[in-house]
Design a protein around this motif. Sequence first.
Motif, PDB file in Angstrom:
ATOM      1  N   ARG A 127      -9.597 -12.530 -51.558  1.00  0.00           N
ATOM      2  CA  ARG A 127     -10.600 -11.770 -52.301  1.00  0.00           C
ATOM      3  C   ARG A 127     -10.962 -10.417 -51.683  1.00  0.00           C
ATOM      4  O   ARG A 127     -12.006  -9.843 -51.972  1.00  0.00           O
ATOM      5  N   HIS A 128     -10.126  -9.913 -50.808  1.00  0.00           N
ATOM      6  CA  HIS A 128     -10.394  -8.595 -50.232  1.00  0.00           C
ATOM      7  C   HIS A 128     -10.146  -7.502 -51.275  1.00  0.00           C
ATOM      8  O   HIS A 128      -9.372  -7.688 -52.215  1.00  0.00           O
ATOM      9  N   ALA A 129     -10.800  -6.379 -51.051  1.00  0.00           N
ATOM     10  CA  ALA A 129     -10.564  -5.212 -51.903  1.00  0.00           C
ATOM     11  C   ALA A 129      -9.219  -4.594 -51.537  1.00  0.00           C
ATOM     12  O   ALA A 129      -8.758  -4.694 -50.392  1.00  0.00           O
ATOM     13  N   THR A 130      -8.622  -3.894 -52.506  1.00  0.00           N
ATOM     14  CA  THR A 130      -7.290  -3.317 -52.264  1.00  0.00           C
ATOM     15  C   THR A 130      -7.296  -2.251 -51.165  1.00  0.00           C
ATOM     16  O   THR A 130      -6.260  -1.959 -50.590  1.00  0.00           O
ATOM     17  N   LEU A 131      -8.477  -1.709 -50.839  1.00  0.00           N
ATOM     18  CA  LEU A 131      -8.527  -0.722 -49.752  1.00  0.00           C
ATOM     19  C   LEU A 131      -7.949  -1.290 -48.459  1.00  0.00           C
ATOM     20  O   LEU A 131      -7.345  -0.570 -47.665  1.00  0.00           O
ATOM     21  N   GLU A 178     -19.589 -19.354 -50.854  1.00  0.00           N
ATOM     22  CA  GLU A 178     -18.154 -19.228 -50.563  1.00  0.00           C
ATOM     23  C   GLU A 178     -17.588 -17.893 -51.061  1.00  0.00           C
ATOM     24  O   GLU A 178     -16.831 -17.232 -50.343  1.00  0.00           O
ATOM     25  N   HIS A 179     -17.962 -17.513 -52.261  1.00  0.00           N
ATOM     26  CA  HIS A 179     -17.464 -16.228 -52.771  1.00  0.00           C
ATOM     27  C   HIS A 179     -17.889 -15.077 -51.874  1.00  0.00           C
ATOM     28  O   HIS A 179     -17.102 -14.188 -51.556  1.00  0.00           O
ATOM     29  N   LEU A 180     -19.142 -15.109 -51.461  1.00  0.00           N
ATOM     30  CA  LEU A 180     -19.644 -14.044 -50.593  1.00  0.00           C
ATOM     31  C   LEU A 180     -18.878 -14.033 -49.268  1.00  0.00           C
ATOM     32  O   LEU A 180     -18.469 -12.972 -48.779  1.00  0.00           O
ATOM     33  N   LEU A 181     -18.655 -15.201 -48.702  1.00  0.00           N
ATOM     34  CA  LEU A 181     -17.959 -15.266 -47.416  1.00  0.00           C
ATOM     35  C   LEU A 181     -16.506 -14.820 -47.523  1.00  0.00           C
ATOM     36  O   LEU A 181     -15.993 -14.143 -46.631  1.00  0.00           O
ATOM     37  N   TYR A 182     -15.845 -15.184 -48.613  1.00  0.00           N
ATOM     38  CA  TYR A 182     -14.462 -14.724 -48.771  1.00  0.00           C
ATOM     39  C   TYR A 182     -14.399 -13.205 -48.900  1.00  0.00           C
ATOM     40  O   TYR A 182     -13.502 -12.558 -48.360  1.00  0.00           O
ATOM     41  N   ARG A 183     -15.334 -12.629 -49.620  1.00  0.00           N
ATOM     42  CA  ARG A 183     -15.384 -11.155 -49.706  1.00  0.00           C
ATOM     43  C   ARG A 183     -15.426 -10.545 -48.315  1.00  0.00           C
ATOM     44  O   ARG A 183     -14.697  -9.610 -47.993  1.00  0.00           O
ATOM     45  N   ALA A 203     -16.376  -4.131 -56.300  1.00  0.00           N
ATOM     46  CA  ALA A 203     -16.000  -4.862 -57.510  1.00  0.00           C
ATOM     47  C   ALA A 203     -16.409  -6.329 -57.365  1.00  0.00           C
ATOM     48  O   ALA A 203     -16.472  -6.859 -56.250  1.00  0.00           O
ATOM     49  N   PRO A 204     -16.689  -6.982 -58.484  1.00  0.00           N
ATOM     50  CA  PRO A 204     -17.091  -8.397 -58.420  1.00  0.00           C
ATOM     51  C   PRO A 204     -15.905  -9.337 -58.281  1.00  0.00           C
ATOM     52  O   PRO A 204     -14.833  -9.078 -58.839  1.00  0.00           O
ATOM     53  N   GLY A 248      -8.567  -6.399 -56.525  1.00  0.00           N
ATOM     54  CA  GLY A 248      -8.368  -7.361 -55.438  1.00  0.00           C
ATOM     55  C   GLY A 248      -9.392  -8.482 -55.380  1.00  0.00           C
ATOM     56  O   GLY A 248      -9.058  -9.617 -55.016  1.00  0.00           O
ATOM     57  N   ARG A 249     -10.648  -8.186 -55.715  1.00  0.00           N
ATOM     58  CA  ARG A 249     -11.720  -9.176 -55.534  1.00  0.00           C
ATOM     59  C   ARG A 249     -11.514 -10.443 -56.351  1.00  0.00           C
ATOM     60  O   ARG A 249     -11.928 -11.527 -55.962  1.00  0.00           O
TER      61      ARG A 249
END
Lengths: 175, 280
Positions: free
Chosen positions: B94-98, B23-28, B188-189, B240-241
């Motif tokens: 969980r997206h990065a701020t970019l 799930e964490h991987l998929l949300y990323r 980022a993790p 963000g992550r």
Amino acid sequence: MSYDPSVEADPDLDPAGDPENPNAVGSAACSYTEYEYGSIPDAADLPATGEGSEGLAADVWNALYGVDDPEMPISVVDLGLIYRVDVDEGGDGSEAGDGMIGAGDEGASVTIDMTLTYSGCPARDMLTGEVEEAVASVEGVEDVTLRLVWSPEWSLDMVTEAGKERLREFGLSVE
Amino acid sequence: MATTDADLGSPGDLDEGEREAVEHLLYRLADDEFVLAERYTEWQVRAPTLESDLSLSNIAQDELGHARLWYDLLEDFGYSESDLVWERPPGEWRHATLSEVPFAEGDWADAVLRSYLYDVAEGIRLSALEESSYARIRDRVPKIRGEEGFHRDHAEGWLERLATDSGGLDRLQSALDRLFPHALALFAPTDPEIEDRIDDLGLRTASLSEMRGEWRSEVEPFLSELGLTVPDADRHTPHGRGGDHTGDWDDLHDDFTHTYRELGRTEARRIMVDPDEAES
């Protein structure tokens, strides 16, 4: 009509995950069979066209040939979107397939593996809905499970020769 | 792509720890794509040429398609589209701020540079998923990769074009100074322990730090060649992550969920009725 919860259906078609109904597709972590994994067809064997199929399977393929792409006058079969069709006639056992749960005596369970040309296809729900509807309306079919698959990746090579001819007539430059 | 002994199996076969890692991987993956597409659409009818307008709109559509492919796999675990998109609190994304920071107003250099920084990273992380131990992820990678190639071509073509002009180069440098810390946030993790588990389970075949190294070794020479100076900057905080975001994210989230809330929706509407439902 009921879905077989042991296999994946298009999650768009029933995203409810209804806790009241553990059989609803999309409900929490239901029992998946191994059937859907590790059985990716070889691109060289695609598209599946139903050539040589008989009886109910032939009727199902005919129904699929009747569903056209929303933008071009070409059927989803000739466009190469159909990767696999399994017709499980259950009760009489003539074409029991791959660990599917039988549908009983009333009619056949049909499982269709289908892809789309483009992941962002805005017609996804429309097209999968039309395919399901067409197959469900075949006499002798009790239930339909449509699974969207993405491997192997669709390409123009998957279009049948008849399909390429249709696309040329439509004005597209194909090979 | 035959199944191997290391395969995790089907969604229902996962134990709690495995499922959490998946799930964490998929949300990323999904959230980056979805949120960046939301930002890209702001350029519709505003890009500098008709051709570039169509291109960026099309790239946004691709990214939404890819987000959908990843969200589908979260739906395997019982989540609905409303859970995943329309009703998920902003602090659980969980997206990065970019993906979330707004474009500097009217700054096309920001759009193409951001696309470049992101698409190089996306290519690297897709490579690391090709041999994922989770078949449902692995099977989607070629389709997505096949659609990513032209994003890179588009971004690089524009970067080269802008960099030939001193005004363009200045704008690119200013965008790079601003965006680079946010781009580092891509690596980022979400949670360091869970990221380790993602690697240990073979869900991904390169760690975040390995991917960051590969990304730097690819983007830095290319940007230097254009005449840009890559800033010696740290990753942006928040990244963000982990769920902490910039204030811009709250505004964007509020914006894209506005209609859903205003109409009092509790589920995502479908254009077509499920034919099975219609018959009964």
